[in-house]
Write an enzyme that holds these catalytic residues in place. Structure first.
Site: not given
Length: 784
Positions: A520, A754
């Protein structure tokens, strides 16, 4: 002309699907028909069919300070101390532990084959108070069944308000019966005192079930505590749709479907069983309850333990029982997080003025996170299947087939799959529409490579036999998929590549994001342009062309073009020419770039004498102090490692020396917990991208890329070359650091995370994240 171009985006690929239309049905695949295919709820089951009847469980603590602490969908805001499948074979049984504040729920299920509709199953829920709880909590479990536009459910009530069973019918299940047994104390002996309530109503969509239960709760019921004390408790009563006076929202026009809830309120400890029995299972030897259920569970657990050791060999590697239990939980929560989704994506191409609905489709896939990302993500799935293919290659073949069957005629697959009302209800509106110029790393090729290697190494083993016919059916679509990347994502120079879909608004972002690359907010050229070349995409294309050549060769199809692409793209001198930055002494993107950028408070002009509050709040906007020019981007981090990560560099490449030096440097990428995503020395290290956007791939440690790094070190340490010993030493160190930290965080926090903080190692971001963070298991097993 324009209208036919406008339809292309929603026209499916013309070749026959990889999967037969009924491949997931109870007739063809009975043992995989029912499953815990609702990863977004703490506990629930459904079938692999488009409009399945769903079953599930909600719960709440009675007499607590929080009035209604109803638990149902996996929510990080519930602040549970931990939850996840500890054992799950992806097929026949599962054991999950849910640790709420002062009690623990164990949810277990076992399936039993028989009849024509996928057989029976039994759930067992065991509740125990935490040793530290001052008194035994009273809790309510709510078991439910809900139809989804087809099928019917009927409640059978005994003793005034105890829902004893539900009978039902649906096209994919025929007739069935769900029985709610009375709770017993932990030892399956005496029944316990309980209060019962039920709700029989309808719902317009599955994403509304929690709200319907909340709106039906009433405080008027009385619970008799063992002490003789009577207390009011909260229970389902009758559901009245909330009536908004000036209703702005349009009325819900969806078809309403049956929804039935059984609530049992009881003091811990207790155990309760729910059984589903299929009407077409005629020669049932006995009911799967009580001691028979216990025996079945014990048998499945023993089989699971034996298969786990056979597959991963962790005990023989000397791992402790606690480490092995952690590894089983990581694999099991990925298997228990497999979902079956059905619905339509919302898509748009440059030829569409407005978004369109994609054709309806099914997706059987693992998910990155049951709480935060309970849906399919294209590049995540390639990593998921690296682990699952070791456990059950059939799961991998079916998951890849489902993904590839979602391809349109152009060869595009929407990278985030938001299928059905429940999935859509979890996604912010701006992320729903998928654009057909946008890619995602083609990691499914990594999983295909694994399937091919399994087959070549064990051509006679039954589990791998179906791979060849599977590849044959996949191949026409695979060719189009590869072609799509090779034509839509090309760069400005021959054999260069560029990710499409970077953020357009350069004024608001410190560095416009490239969501399509999977990384991202990793720093790319400061000013997006058609002059960019992306080194990670170049390496993905080299890898993909090599695997296309392997698949084609295996199938006796023409492979020379793929072979040629592979040779060109993995030519180290071309890679150096396009992507080696002498200044940084590392591989780098190229583009229209300046490092002289920062976020500054926007100046808002307020005319003299005007009240300040009537003017807009000052935003943070990007200020560019030096004009950009075409140059290497010079951000050292994960992207710079790709020629090494995907084994593109020759084992004698002097560039490996630079890469190993940067990797091992604590002022750059090395930490005691794994490699950080962006060098500590980079100007954008841990910098926010907007005032609302915290750094994501700008420092934190991600396990998928660390897995690729450990795998690449393993590769180079086993290949003749001048850097072999250095690779071997780094391999031992990096592998140990990652395993130890992910394990330590799991023990301390109850979750696999994560990402991990690069200065403390602490887990952060979404949790549980048993998507690619579960690749820790493969590092433990040293299976790459």
């Amino acid at each position: 002309m324009r209208s036919s171009l406008a339809k292309r985006v929603v026209t499916l690929h013309p070749s026959s699907p990889v999967l037969d239309a009924n491949s997931s049905s109870a007739k063809v695949s009975p043992e995989r028909f029912w499953g815990s295919y609702r990863p977004q709820v703490y506990f629930g089951m459904k079938t692999r069919s488009p409009r399945s009847i769903v079953t599930g469980m909600m719960w709440m603590r009675q007499f607590s300070d929080l009035d209604v602490n109803l638990r149902h969908t996996c929510e990080q805001g519930d602040r549970l101390q931990g939850y996840g499948w500890l054992m799950h074979d992806g097929l026949t049984f599962g054991v999950q532990e849910i640790r709420d504040n002062d009690f623990i729920l164990t949810t277990e299920f076992v399936k039993r084959m028989g009849g024509d509709h996928g057989g029976d199953w039994t759930w067992r829920i065991t509740a125990k108070q935490h040793s530290s709880a001052p008194q035994a909590p009273v809790i309510s479990l709510m078991f439910y069944a809900a139809a989804d536009t087809q099928g019917s459910l009927e409640a059978h009530v005994e003793e005034r308000n105890r829902l004893a069973s539900i009978t039902g019918f649906s096209e994919e299940l025929g007739n069935f019966k769900i029985t709610f047994r009375k709770p017993v104390t932990g030892e399956l002996s005496s029944a316990k005192y309980a209060s019962y309530n039920y709700l029989q109503t309808v719902s317009p969509g599955l994403e509304k079930l929690t709200d319907i239960v909340k709106h039906s709760l009433n405080h008027r019921f009385v619970y008799n505590l063992p002490s003789g004390e009577k207390r009011h408790y909260i229970a389902v009563d009758t559901y009245k749709p909330p009536h908004h006076q000036n209703q702005q929202k349009p009325a819900d026009t969806r078809k309403e479907s049956d929804f039935v809830v059984h609530q049992v309120t009881i003091q811990t400890p207790f155990q309760i069983e729910v059984l589903f029995e299929s009407g077409s299972f005629h020669d049932r030897p006995n009911q799967l309850v009580g001691s028979i259920m216990t025996q079945e569970l014990e048998k499945r657990k023993a089989e699971f333990d034996a298969k786990f050791e056979r597959t991963f060999g962790l005990a023989s590697k000397g791992f402790s029982q606690a480490h092995i239990k952690f590894a089983k939980a990581a694999l099991s929560n990925m298997l228990g997080g497999m979902g079956y989704f059905y619905g339509q994506s919302v898509v748009q191409s440059v030829y569409n003025e407005y978004p369109l609905l994609y054709p309806e489709g099914a997706l059987f896939t693992a998910v990155p996170s049951r709480s935060f990302f309970p849906r399919g993500f294209l590049w995540d799935e390639g990593f998921h299947q690296l682990l699952l293919s070791k456990w059950d290659p059939q799961v991998t073949r079916e998951a890849i087939a489902h993904w590839i069957d979602l391809m349109n005629m152009e060869g595009w697959i929407p990278r985030e799959q938001i299928l059905g009302d429940e999935a859509r209800s979890k996604v912010p509106a701006e992320f729903v529409v998928q654009r057909n110029e946008n890619a995602n790393p083609p990691t499914l090729f990594l999983a295909l490579q694994e399937l091919i290697e399994q087959l070549s190494a064990n051509p006679d083993e039954a589990a791998f036999q179906p791979t060849l016919p599977f590849l044959r059916r996949l191949f026409p679509r695979l060719k189009t998929w590869f072609e799509w990347y090779n034509t839509t994502q090309t760069g400005p120079l021959p054999n260069s590549y560029r990710w499409r879909g970077r953020d357009k608004d350069t004024n608001l972002f410190l560095n416009p994001k490239t969501l399509t690359s999977g990384l991202d907010d990793y720093p790319r050229a400061s000013h997006p342009s058609a002059d960019e070349r992306h080194v990670d995409l170049h390496c993905w294309m080299a890898l993909s062309s090599g695997i296309m050549a392997s698949v084609a060769r295996l199938l006796g199809e023409p492979y020379h073009d793929y072979e040629l692409s592979y040779q060109v793209l993995s030519d180290n001198s071309l890679l150096n020419e396009l992507h080696w930055s002498e200044q940084l002494r590392a591989f780098s993107d190229f583009g229209n770039h300046t490092q002289a950028v920062s976020l500054q408070q926007e100046k808002v002009y307020v005319p003299p004498g005007q009240p300040r509050h009537q003017f807009p709040v000052a935003r943070l906007v990007r200020s560019v102090r030096r004009a950009p020019k075409l140059q290497y981007v010079n951000a050292l981090g994960y992207v710079s490692l790709f020629p090494f990560l995907l084994h593109i560099l020759q084992p004698d490449s002097p560039k490996l020396e630079h890469i190993f030096r940067d990797m091992r440097d604590s002022s750059k990428l090395w930490t005691p917990y794994g490699l950080r995503s962006l060098s500590k020395a980079d100007p954008l290290y841990l910098k926010r991208n907007t005032e609302h956007d915290a750094p994501y791939w700008r420092g934190p440690i991600w396990i998928n890329i660390n897995y690729l790094a450990v795998r690449a070190l393993h590769h180079y340490s086993n290949t003749e070359g001048p850097y072999q010993e250095k690779a071997a030493a780094l391999y031992e160190e990096l592998r140990t650091n990652i395993i130890n930290n992910v394990y330590r965080q799991y023990v301390e926090t109850g979750y696999i995370w994560e990402q991990y903080n690069d200065s403390t190692g602490r887990g952060q971001g979404s949790h549980p994240f048993t998507g690619w963070s579960a690749l820790t298991v493969l590092m433990m097993a040293e299976q790459y």
